[in-house]
Write a protein that holds these residues in place. Structure first.
Motif, PDB file in Angstrom:
ATOM      1  N   ASP A 271      -6.226-104.377 117.056  1.00 28.81           N
ATOM      2  CA  ASP A 271      -5.208-103.376 117.110  1.00 28.81           C
ATOM      3  C   ASP A 271      -5.630-102.289 118.187  1.00 28.81           C
ATOM      4  OD1 ASP A 271      -3.833-104.482 115.316  1.00 28.81           O
ATOM      5  OD2 ASP A 271      -4.444-103.403 113.513  1.00 28.81           O
TER       6      ASP A 271
ATOM      7  N   ARG B 161       9.481-109.190 104.157  1.00 28.64           N
ATOM      8  CA  ARG B 161       8.254-108.795 104.320  1.00 28.64           C
ATOM      9  C   ARG B 161       7.992-107.336 104.899  1.00 28.64           C
ATOM     10  NH1 ARG B 161       3.714-109.161 107.753  1.00 28.64           N
ATOM     11  NH2 ARG B 161       1.803-110.314 107.119  1.00 28.64           N
TER      12      ARG B 161
ATOM     13  N   TRP C 215      -9.800-104.009 107.636  1.00 27.09           N
ATOM     14  CA  TRP C 215     -10.619-104.871 108.413  1.00 27.09           C
ATOM     15  C   TRP C 215     -11.398-104.166 109.722  1.00 27.09           C
ATOM     16  CZ3 TRP C 215      -5.431-105.220 108.563  1.00 27.09           C
ATOM     17  CH2 TRP C 215      -4.852-105.012 109.691  1.00 27.09           C
TER      18      TRP C 215
ATOM     19  N   VAL D 276       5.254-101.865 108.989  1.00 32.35           N
ATOM     20  CA  VAL D 276       5.186-103.155 109.550  1.00 32.35           C
ATOM     21  C   VAL D 276       6.135-104.165 108.892  1.00 32.35           C
ATOM     22  CG1 VAL D 276       3.890-105.370 109.585  1.00 32.35           C
ATOM     23  CG2 VAL D 276       2.512-103.060 109.836  1.00 32.35           C
TER      24      VAL D 276
ATOM     25  N   HIS E 109      -4.397-110.709 118.097  1.00 34.31           N
ATOM     26  CA  HIS E 109      -4.865-109.286 118.921  1.00 34.31           C
ATOM     27  C   HIS E 109      -5.767-108.648 117.809  1.00 34.31           C
ATOM     28  CE1 HIS E 109      -1.806-108.686 115.916  1.00 34.31           C
ATOM     29  NE2 HIS E 109      -2.187-107.252 115.829  1.00 34.31           N
TER      30      HIS E 109
ATOM     31  N   TRP F 170      -0.872-112.934 101.041  1.00 35.28           N
ATOM     32  CA  TRP F 170      -0.344-111.418 100.330  1.00 35.28           C
ATOM     33  C   TRP F 170       0.117-111.582  98.866  1.00 35.28           C
ATOM     34  CZ3 TRP F 170      -2.522-107.393 102.605  1.00 35.28           C
ATOM     35  CH2 TRP F 170      -2.769-107.557 103.920  1.00 35.28           C
TER      36      TRP F 170
ATOM     37  N   THR G 290      -1.678-113.295 106.780  1.00 36.78           N
ATOM     38  CA  THR G 290      -2.245-112.801 108.020  1.00 36.78           C
ATOM     39  C   THR G 290      -3.525-113.691 107.957  1.00 36.78           C
ATOM     40  OG1 THR G 290      -1.294-110.858 107.473  1.00 36.78           O
ATOM     41  CG2 THR G 290      -3.145-110.593 109.299  1.00 36.78           C
TER      42      THR G 290
ATOM     43  N   LEU H  83       4.844-104.205 105.050  1.00 35.75           N
ATOM     44  CA  LEU H  83       3.463-103.620 104.810  1.00 35.75           C
ATOM     45  C   LEU H  83       3.528-102.248 105.373  1.00 35.75           C
ATOM     46  CD1 LEU H  83       3.026-106.849 105.905  1.00 35.75           C
ATOM     47  CD2 LEU H  83       1.068-106.593 104.509  1.00 35.75           C
TER      48      LEU H  83
ATOM     49  N   HIS I 222      -6.851-110.730 114.752  1.00 37.29           N
ATOM     50  CA  HIS I 222      -5.972-111.304 113.788  1.00 37.29           C
ATOM     51  C   HIS I 222      -4.357-111.470 114.329  1.00 37.29           C
ATOM     52  CE1 HIS I 222      -5.084-106.789 113.837  1.00 37.29           C
ATOM     53  NE2 HIS I 222      -3.867-107.085 113.565  1.00 37.29           N
TER      54      HIS I 222
ATOM     55  N   ARG J 213       0.654 -99.745 107.442  1.00 32.98           N
ATOM     56  CA  ARG J 213      -0.469 -99.876 108.056  1.00 32.98           C
ATOM     57  C   ARG J 213      -1.158 -98.431 108.607  1.00 32.98           C
ATOM     58  NH1 ARG J 213      -1.241-102.745 113.945  1.00 32.98           N
ATOM     59  NH2 ARG J 213      -1.471-100.747 114.770  1.00 32.98           N
TER      60      ARG J 213
ATOM     61  N   ALA K 112      -0.148-112.407 112.362  1.00 35.41           N
ATOM     62  CA  ALA K 112       0.617-112.309 111.234  1.00 35.41           C
ATOM     63  C   ALA K 112       1.545-113.787 111.602  1.00 35.41           C
ATOM     64  CB  ALA K 112       1.538-111.415 111.296  1.00 35.41           C
TER      65      ALA K 112
ATOM     66  N   LEU L 201      -4.010-102.451 105.621  1.00 29.24           N
ATOM     67  CA  LEU L 201      -2.753-102.727 105.316  1.00 29.24           C
ATOM     68  C   LEU L 201      -2.587-102.648 103.986  1.00 29.24           C
ATOM     69  CD1 LEU L 201      -1.780-106.238 107.541  1.00 29.24           C
ATOM     70  CD2 LEU L 201      -0.512-103.860 107.428  1.00 29.24           C
TER      71      LEU L 201
ATOM     72  N   PHE M  55       5.899-108.141 113.434  1.00 25.09           N
ATOM     73  CA  PHE M  55       4.808-107.506 114.186  1.00 25.09           C
ATOM     74  C   PHE M  55       3.531-108.496 114.282  1.00 25.09           C
ATOM     75  CE2 PHE M  55       2.559-103.314 114.245  1.00 25.09           C
ATOM     76  CZ  PHE M  55       3.627-102.535 114.492  1.00 25.09           C
ATOM     77  N   GLY M  56       3.017-108.373 115.343  1.00 17.91           N
ATOM     78  CA  GLY M  56       1.491-109.112 115.205  1.00 17.91           C
ATOM     79  C   GLY M  56       1.525-110.629 115.334  1.00 17.91           C
TER      80      GLY M  56
HETATM   81  C1  SIN Z   1      -0.765-106.357 112.355  1.00 15.49           C
HETATM   82  O1  SIN Z   1      -1.120-107.092 113.267  1.00 15.49           O
HETATM   83  O2  SIN Z   1      -1.391-105.263 112.422  1.00 15.49           O
HETATM   84  C2  SIN Z   1      -0.050-106.555 111.163  1.00 15.49           C
HETATM   85  C3  SIN Z   1      -0.339-107.930 110.630  1.00 15.49           C
HETATM   86  C4  SIN Z   1       0.450-108.393 109.586  1.00 15.49           C
HETATM   87  O3  SIN Z   1       1.864-107.859 109.645  1.00 15.49           O
HETATM   88  O4  SIN Z   1       0.427-109.241 108.857  1.00 15.49           O
END
Ligand code: SIN
Length: 292
Positions: A105, A266, A247, A86, A103, A239, A130, A268, A254, A270, A256, A118, A98-99
């Motif tokens: 997932d 940034r 989650w 991510v 949404h 974070w 997030t 992460l 969620h 996932r 971002a 994450l 991302f995100g």
């Molecule tokens: C995601 O949408 O799964 C990633 C969320 C994020 O980057 O904080």
């Protein structure tokens, strides 16, 4: 094994204190963790030191991870298809993160994610939080006539609906559409473990209801997007490196936040865990709003 559960917001979210998730967890502890997760929907474990294999093993304690073949290869970890990287990408002259829209997932597949995990590797100095919203609360706080109406509806979930996806070159969109044809999902789903109903619409994936035109659908969907993301239904995660968070996608959405400029800062990892079968592929006719 003893651990403490510290709620982080009134709507959802709790921190688990006292567990090292790189170590084996006994069945009783795992069962209590699952109960805490079903109650709080989002669980945060701070300061975890995990290898990619240990992150996958942590995920497997909850369900089997997806291998993410529906995403471009560059988004997957080179050695572990279960791990999605991510981070922002430069697509069509734009930094795509991302995100960027609300949404749930994999809602655009017939195996929407049961959960996602994450693990924060690096974060900007400020920003890049997030936010999650509680979709049980979103459903339960609607009026009874509207709940009854939504109980009967199905809604289109389309990966390529989201604004992030629409800015890509046409060939990329077409390839993505072949990998991810739109699906119809119930607008309200019953959570298989808690028996509670949760709203299952989100602004990233949902352009319209089945059997209704876009013009009819959009005012209702926009109202539901606003309603479901009100601050009272939210938990916001600031974070820190080594935060590990899981989650439940069946009852949350969620987002971002894009409030940082150093895109490379940034990152992460996932996993998304395979959920119960839900939804069916759309026919072309349904996609264009002709009553089914
Ligand atoms: C995601 O949408 O799964 C990633 C969320 C994020 O980057 O904080």
């Amino acid at each position: 094994m003893e651990f403490e559960i510290k709620p982080l917001a009134s709507a959802l979210g709790a921190e688990i204190i006292g567990l090292d998730m790189s170590q084996p967890i006994d069945d009783d502890t795992q069962a209590r963790l699952r109960q805490a997760w079903l109650k709080h929907l989002v669980l945060l474990f701070r300061g975890q030191q995990l290898t990619p294999e240990q992150m996958i093993a942590f995920s497997r304690r909850f369900a089997e991870p997806h291998t993410h073949t529906n995403y471009e290869a560059e988004l997957r970890h080179p050695d572990h298809a279960e791990l999605l990287l991510v981070k922002s990408r430069h697509v069509a002259g734009r930094d795509v993160r991302f995100g960027e829209q609300w949404h749930s997932d994999m809602s655009f597949t017939t195996r929407p994610a049961l959960a996602s995990v994450l693990y924060a590797r690096s974060m900007p100095e400020t920003g890049g939080d997030t936010v999650w919203a509680n979709m049980y609360m979103a459903y339960e706080t609607l009026s009874e006539p509207l709940r009854r109406f939504l109980d009967t509806l199905e809604v289109v979930h389309d990966l390529n609906n989201g604004t992030t996806h629409r800015v890509r070159p046409t060939a990329m969109i077409e390839a993505s559409r072949r990998r991810n044809p739109p699906v119809r999902q119930p607008a309200v789903r019953i959570h298989p473990e808690t028996g509670r109903k949760a709203l299952f619409v989100n602004e990233w994936a949902c352009p319209q209801f089945i059997g209704m035109t876009r013009e009819e659908s959009q005012p209702i969907l926009e109202m539901l997007f606003r309603h479901s993301t009100q601050p009272e239904f939210q938990f916001r995660q600031k974070w820190k490196r080594d935060d590990l968070l899981i989650w439940d996608n069946r009852c949350t959405i969620h987002l971002a936040l894009k409030d940082y400029t150093d895109f490379s800062s940034r990152e992460l990892m996932r996993t998304s865990l395979v959920g119960e079968p839900s939804g069916v592929l759309l026919t072309e006719q349904e996609y264009h709003g002709v009553p089914a």
